[in-house]
Enzyme design. Structure first.
Site, PDB file in Angstrom:
ATOM      1  N   ARG A  47       0.777  -1.245   0.000  1.00  0.00           N
ATOM      2  CA  ARG A  47       0.000   0.000   0.000  1.00  0.00           C
ATOM      3  C   ARG A  47       0.800   1.282   0.000  1.00  0.00           C
ATOM      4  O   ARG A  47       0.256   2.335  -0.284  1.00  0.00           O
ATOM      5  CB  ARG A  47      -0.959  -0.003   1.192  1.00  0.00           C
ATOM      6  CG  ARG A  47      -2.152  -0.908   0.958  1.00  0.00           C
ATOM      7  CD  ARG A  47      -2.886  -1.171   2.234  1.00  0.00           C
ATOM      8  NE  ARG A  47      -1.980  -1.841   3.171  1.00  0.00           N
ATOM      9  CZ  ARG A  47      -2.284  -2.155   4.425  1.00  0.00           C
ATOM     10  NH1 ARG A  47      -3.456  -1.839   4.905  1.00  0.00           N
ATOM     11  NH2 ARG A  47      -1.419  -2.774   5.189  1.00  0.00           N
ATOM     12  N   ARG A  56      -4.948  -2.639  -6.831  1.00  0.00           N
ATOM     13  CA  ARG A  56      -5.677  -3.308  -5.750  1.00  0.00           C
ATOM     14  C   ARG A  56      -7.184  -3.130  -5.897  1.00  0.00           C
ATOM     15  O   ARG A  56      -7.966  -4.027  -5.582  1.00  0.00           O
ATOM     16  CB  ARG A  56      -5.159  -2.770  -4.413  1.00  0.00           C
ATOM     17  CG  ARG A  56      -5.880  -3.218  -3.173  1.00  0.00           C
ATOM     18  CD  ARG A  56      -5.698  -4.691  -2.902  1.00  0.00           C
ATOM     19  NE  ARG A  56      -6.515  -5.090  -1.758  1.00  0.00           N
ATOM     20  CZ  ARG A  56      -7.812  -5.396  -1.833  1.00  0.00           C
ATOM     21  NH1 ARG A  56      -8.448  -5.351  -2.994  1.00  0.00           N
ATOM     22  NH2 ARG A  56      -8.475  -5.739  -0.762  1.00  0.00           N
ATOM     23  N   ASP A  93       0.100 -14.020   0.776  1.00  0.00           N
ATOM     24  CA  ASP A  93      -0.050 -13.710   2.204  1.00  0.00           C
ATOM     25  C   ASP A  93       0.152 -14.985   3.011  1.00  0.00           C
ATOM     26  O   ASP A  93      -0.046 -16.092   2.501  1.00  0.00           O
ATOM     27  CB  ASP A  93      -1.424 -13.109   2.506  1.00  0.00           C
ATOM     28  CG  ASP A  93      -1.419 -12.407   3.873  1.00  0.00           C
ATOM     29  OD1 ASP A  93      -0.940 -11.262   3.945  1.00  0.00           O
ATOM     30  OD2 ASP A  93      -1.859 -13.022   4.861  1.00  0.00           O
TER      31      ASP A  93
END
Ligand code: CP3
Length: 363
Positions: A47, A56, A93
């Site tokens: 981000r 995103r 992730d």
């Protein structure tokens, strides 16, 4: 049976020789001092980059983003194009593993991960590690495409969460400050907690082996919350699982370096360094550099240590601290990195100044 043309095999072998010879990152992980350390930064895709925030928005959810090879390849490449890091880290992730095992996992803007918590016998028995590799096929497709697209001199890092850290999210249902639920389970019913950890060891080993087979050059195990465990439990649920996973990976792929990040482990970092299966350690900011150079670096390459808030602040303080790190670790294997992930408020130009400064030490 499919037989490969010997010329093909030679080309493949040649490719690996060339890429190994060119990858400064792998040389540093192997313990060879470099005149300028290779650089990458934890959470380098994300981000703080405007180009990430833009793509995103095109995915309905964060997990959809992780499972879309087009988007995951692009997010991985963005910081490589911008900064020319020596290593790319697969965009994914740590919570894809519980998702693959059948737990409900989501990400909410502003809140982070939200999971339907598990913690009783039935909930844990319902988690199936054997599903992992089929379920995560899009991740391995991303790895294959990345290895083909990246320049040979840029290493590709695969990763997973270490069992303890992933278990904290699974039992707490998200990020925790106190770890009350997961510690109550672990201390109150250690056999049941072991069952959860065993399932995570199996799934994580399979997931990392599949990333290696798809083309990653090294792997990192993130044990972000290792520091929440007392001495004996740290051994049992952080060190031992990491060691078992690393040993299983080495048995199948002895040439692939394993980096461990037992964040907050303090002097227990020495027990990780002593494991022959662990090639390198990522340091948090609490470890003193002299101690690490003396007690860890003879056994493992070192990475990390720069407080991410230094990079938010930028300026001379950031550069002086970076110099102190490079100077402290210049006698052995060293990879320049942060002490934890880069944070969303970081001005991207501070990262550029940091990379330019370290690279300029070589000229
Ligand atoms: O560039 C990279 O390093 C690659 C990708 C990466 C992500 N997460 C992407 C991500 C990596 C290596 C991770 C690891 C990760 N994920 C860890 C271990 C490292 C660490 O920082 O301690 C942990 C604990 C997680 C779990 C997680 N994922 C949390 C707590 C959150 C929310 C808060 C946060 O830090 O962003 C996520 C979401 C997440 N993972 C995002 C990204 C880019 C932001 C989500 C979004 O863009 O909507």
């Amino acid at each position: 049976m499919h037989r490969r043309d010997p010329a093909d095999r030679d080309r493949q072998a040649n490719h690996w020789v060339i890429s190994l010879a060119k990858q400064k990152f792998l040389a540093a992980l192997g313990g060879e001092p470099q005149s300028v350390p290779p650089i990458w930064i934890m959470r380098q895709a994300g981000r703080y980059l405007p180009e990430y925030r833009e793509i995103r928005q095109t995915a309905a959810s964060f997990l959809d983003f992780c499972y879309s090879p087009d988007l995951a390849v692009e997010a991985t490449m963005q910081p490589i194009r911008r900064y020319g890091f020596d290593a790319a880290i697969l965009f994914s992730d740590i919570l894809v593993v519980p998702d693959a095992m059948g737990q409900e996992v989501g990400f909410e803007t502003g809140r982070g991960p939200v999971l339907v918590p598990v913690g009783d016998r039935a909930g844990i028995a319902g988690l199936d590690p054997a599903r992992t590799v089929d379920y995560l096929a899009p991740v391995y497709e991303t790895v294959g495409r990345l290895r083909a697209d990246l320049p040979t001199e840029v290493s590709l890092i695969g990763f997973a969460g270490a069992p303890w850290t992933v278990a904290t999210y699974m039992v707490e249902g998200g990020t925790s400050r106190t770890f009350e639920n997961v510690k109550s389970l672990a201390f109150g019913d250690p056999d049941l907690f072991d069952d959860l950890i065993e399932r995570l060891i199996e799934a994580t080993t399979a997931h990392l082996n599949a990333q290696i087979e798809a083309g990653v050059d090294a792997v990192q195990l993130f044990d972000t919350w290792a520091g929440a465990l007392p001495e004996n439990e740290l051994k049992r649920w952080s060190l031992n699982p990491i060691r078992r996973i690393a040993a299983a990976l080495k048995a199948a792929h002895p040439e692939v370096p394993v980096i461990a990040f037992p964040r907050g482990a303090g002097v227990a970092y020495a027990a990780f360094a002593a494991c022959p299966e662990i090639d390198a350690l990522s340091l948090d900011h609490s470890i003193t550099r002299d101690w690490a150079a003396k007690h860890l670096q003879p056994h493992a390459a070192l990475q990390g240590n720069l407080d991410p808030i230094r990079v938010v602040a930028g300026g001379e303080g950031m550069l002086q601290e970076a110099d102190a790190i490079v100077d402290a670790f210049s006698a052995g294997g060293h990879v320049f990195n942060l002490a934890h992930g880069v944070i969303p408020q970081t001005p991207p130009e501070h990262v550029a100044a940091l990379v330019d400064h370290i690279r300029s030490r070589g000229s």
